[in-house]
Scaffold this motif. Structure first.
Motif, PDB file in Angstrom:
ATOM      1  N   ALA A 148      -0.345  10.566   4.642  1.00 20.40           N
ATOM      2  CA  ALA A 148      -1.381  10.514   3.600  1.00 20.40           C
ATOM      3  C   ALA A 148      -0.760  10.147   2.254  1.00 20.40           C
ATOM      4  O   ALA A 148      -1.321   9.344   1.490  1.00 20.40           O
ATOM      5  CB  ALA A 148      -2.104  11.855   3.504  1.00 20.40           C
ATOM      6  N   GLN A 149       0.423  10.721   1.945  1.00 19.48           N
ATOM      7  CA  GLN A 149       1.120  10.379   0.700  1.00 19.48           C
ATOM      8  C   GLN A 149       1.509   8.908   0.699  1.00 19.48           C
ATOM      9  O   GLN A 149       1.348   8.216  -0.311  1.00 19.48           O
ATOM     10  CB  GLN A 149       2.361  11.258   0.533  1.00 19.48           C
ATOM     11  CG  GLN A 149       2.067  12.680   0.140  1.00 19.48           C
ATOM     12  CD  GLN A 149       3.327  13.545   0.117  1.00 19.48           C
ATOM     13  OE1 GLN A 149       4.378  13.141   0.611  1.00 19.48           O
ATOM     14  NE2 GLN A 149       3.200  14.750  -0.438  1.00 19.48           N
ATOM     15  N   GLN A 150       2.031   8.437   1.855  1.00 17.54           N
ATOM     16  CA  GLN A 150       2.413   7.024   1.939  1.00 17.54           C
ATOM     17  C   GLN A 150       1.188   6.129   1.773  1.00 17.54           C
ATOM     18  O   GLN A 150       1.258   5.112   1.079  1.00 17.54           O
ATOM     19  CB  GLN A 150       3.109   6.737   3.274  1.00 17.54           C
ATOM     20  CG  GLN A 150       4.506   7.293   3.366  1.00 17.54           C
ATOM     21  CD  GLN A 150       5.127   7.095   4.746  1.00 17.54           C
ATOM     22  OE1 GLN A 150       4.434   6.848   5.723  1.00 17.54           O
ATOM     23  NE2 GLN A 150       6.446   7.220   4.802  1.00 17.54           N
ATOM     24  N   GLN A 151       0.092   6.529   2.399  1.00 21.55           N
ATOM     25  CA  GLN A 151      -1.153   5.766   2.267  1.00 21.55           C
ATOM     26  C   GLN A 151      -1.618   5.762   0.812  1.00 21.55           C
ATOM     27  O   GLN A 151      -1.994   4.723   0.278  1.00 21.55           O
ATOM     28  CB  GLN A 151      -2.233   6.371   3.185  1.00 21.55           C
ATOM     29  CG  GLN A 151      -3.559   5.652   3.129  1.00 21.55           C
ATOM     30  CD  GLN A 151      -3.491   4.271   3.745  1.00 21.55           C
ATOM     31  OE1 GLN A 151      -2.644   4.004   4.591  1.00 21.55           O
ATOM     32  NE2 GLN A 151      -4.354   3.398   3.295  1.00 21.55           N
ATOM     33  N   ALA A 152      -1.557   6.936   0.184  1.00 19.77           N
ATOM     34  CA  ALA A 152      -1.965   7.027  -1.225  1.00 19.77           C
ATOM     35  C   ALA A 152      -1.063   6.167  -2.096  1.00 19.77           C
ATOM     36  O   ALA A 152      -1.537   5.462  -2.996  1.00 19.77           O
ATOM     37  CB  ALA A 152      -1.927   8.482  -1.686  1.00 19.77           C
ATOM     38  N   ARG A 153       0.258   6.221  -1.846  1.00 18.14           N
ATOM     39  CA  ARG A 153       1.185   5.371  -2.613  1.00 18.14           C
ATOM     40  C   ARG A 153       0.881   3.897  -2.384  1.00 18.14           C
ATOM     41  O   ARG A 153       0.893   3.102  -3.322  1.00 18.14           O
ATOM     42  CB  ARG A 153       2.638   5.677  -2.207  1.00 18.14           C
ATOM     43  CG  ARG A 153       3.179   6.918  -2.833  1.00 18.14           C
ATOM     44  CD  ARG A 153       4.678   7.045  -2.614  1.00 18.14           C
ATOM     45  NE  ARG A 153       5.106   8.407  -2.902  1.00 18.14           N
ATOM     46  CZ  ARG A 153       5.695   9.217  -2.030  1.00 18.14           C
ATOM     47  NH1 ARG A 153       5.976   8.795  -0.819  1.00 18.14           N
ATOM     48  NH2 ARG A 153       6.040  10.427  -2.385  1.00 18.14           N
ATOM     49  N   SER A 154       0.637   3.550  -1.120  1.00 13.05           N
ATOM     50  CA  SER A 154       0.331   2.158  -0.795  1.00 13.05           C
ATOM     51  C   SER A 154      -0.932   1.707  -1.530  1.00 13.05           C
ATOM     52  O   SER A 154      -0.962   0.618  -2.116  1.00 13.05           O
ATOM     53  CB  SER A 154       0.151   2.023   0.716  1.00 13.05           C
ATOM     54  OG  SER A 154      -0.288   0.743   1.050  1.00 13.05           O
ATOM     55  N   GLU A 155      -1.972   2.561  -1.494  1.00 18.54           N
ATOM     56  CA  GLU A 155      -3.213   2.223  -2.209  1.00 18.54           C
ATOM     57  C   GLU A 155      -2.970   2.130  -3.706  1.00 18.54           C
ATOM     58  O   GLU A 155      -3.505   1.244  -4.373  1.00 18.54           O
ATOM     59  CB  GLU A 155      -4.287   3.269  -1.901  1.00 18.54           C
ATOM     60  CG  GLU A 155      -4.812   3.208  -0.486  1.00 18.54           C
ATOM     61  CD  GLU A 155      -5.733   4.374  -0.149  1.00 18.54           C
ATOM     62  OE1 GLU A 155      -5.941   5.254  -1.026  1.00 18.54           O
ATOM     63  OE2 GLU A 155      -6.225   4.412   0.989  1.00 18.54           O
ATOM     64  N   GLN A 156      -2.145   3.033  -4.228  1.00 16.96           N
ATOM     65  CA  GLN A 156      -1.838   3.011  -5.660  1.00 16.96           C
ATOM     66  C   GLN A 156      -1.094   1.725  -6.017  1.00 16.96           C
ATOM     67  O   GLN A 156      -1.396   1.087  -7.021  1.00 16.96           O
ATOM     68  CB  GLN A 156      -1.007   4.235  -6.029  1.00 16.96           C
ATOM     69  CG  GLN A 156      -0.756   4.358  -7.516  1.00 16.96           C
ATOM     70  CD  GLN A 156       0.060   5.591  -7.861  1.00 16.96           C
ATOM     71  OE1 GLN A 156       0.677   6.203  -7.001  1.00 16.96           O
ATOM     72  NE2 GLN A 156       0.067   5.953  -9.131  1.00 16.96           N
TER      73      GLN A 156
END
Length: 146
Positions: A44-52
């Protein structure tokens, strides 16, 4: 009696073994759940970073487009200003040339008027002198004949 005690002890041992097994299974399940939860959080953190990162890249691209568009508008306004200034300078030049030619025409006209006035004065004074001369002659002739 011994069988009953043994049976009770065996039940206790089985119950204890079941309890230990259940605790171990719960512990393992909790460990697996923890790992899965940790893995889900990391994903989820990686996904959030990717989206960011994507949002930042998108906003940077939008900003670049905005800057390019504003730069284009600025260049267009600058070109329009330069064109308006060039037209104004051309208009001022034409006005100056018209005033200059008007001034030259006025000076020529004044010069021609002076020449004409000089000629007129000269011819007028000549005519006046001639008239005076002739009038004297006429007077002389009249005196002579009278």
């Amino acid at each position: 009696e011994q069988k009953r005690v043994n049976s009770q002890n065996f039940d206790k041992v089985l119950h204890h073994a079941d309890e230990v097994t259940r605790r171990e299974n719960d512990y393992r399940a909790h460990k697996v759940y923890s790992r899965e939860e940790k893995l889900r959080r990391i994903e989820a953190q990686q996904q959030a970073r990717s989206e960011q990162v994507q949002r930042i890249a998108k906003s940077r691209e939008e900003y670049r487009r905005y800057v390019a568009m504003n730069h284009e508008k600025h260049l267009q306004k600058e070109a329009e200003y330069r064109e308006a200034l060039r037209q104004k300078v051309e208009q001022d030049k034409q006005i100056f040339e018209l005033r200059q030619s008007k001034k030259e025409l006025c000076q020529k006209s004044i010069h021609q008027n002076r020449l004409l006035a000089d000629k007129t004065r000269h011819s007028t004074s000549l005519a006046a002198r001639s008239a005076v001369y002739y009038s004297k002659e006429v007077d002389q002739i009249v005196k002579t004949h009278s």
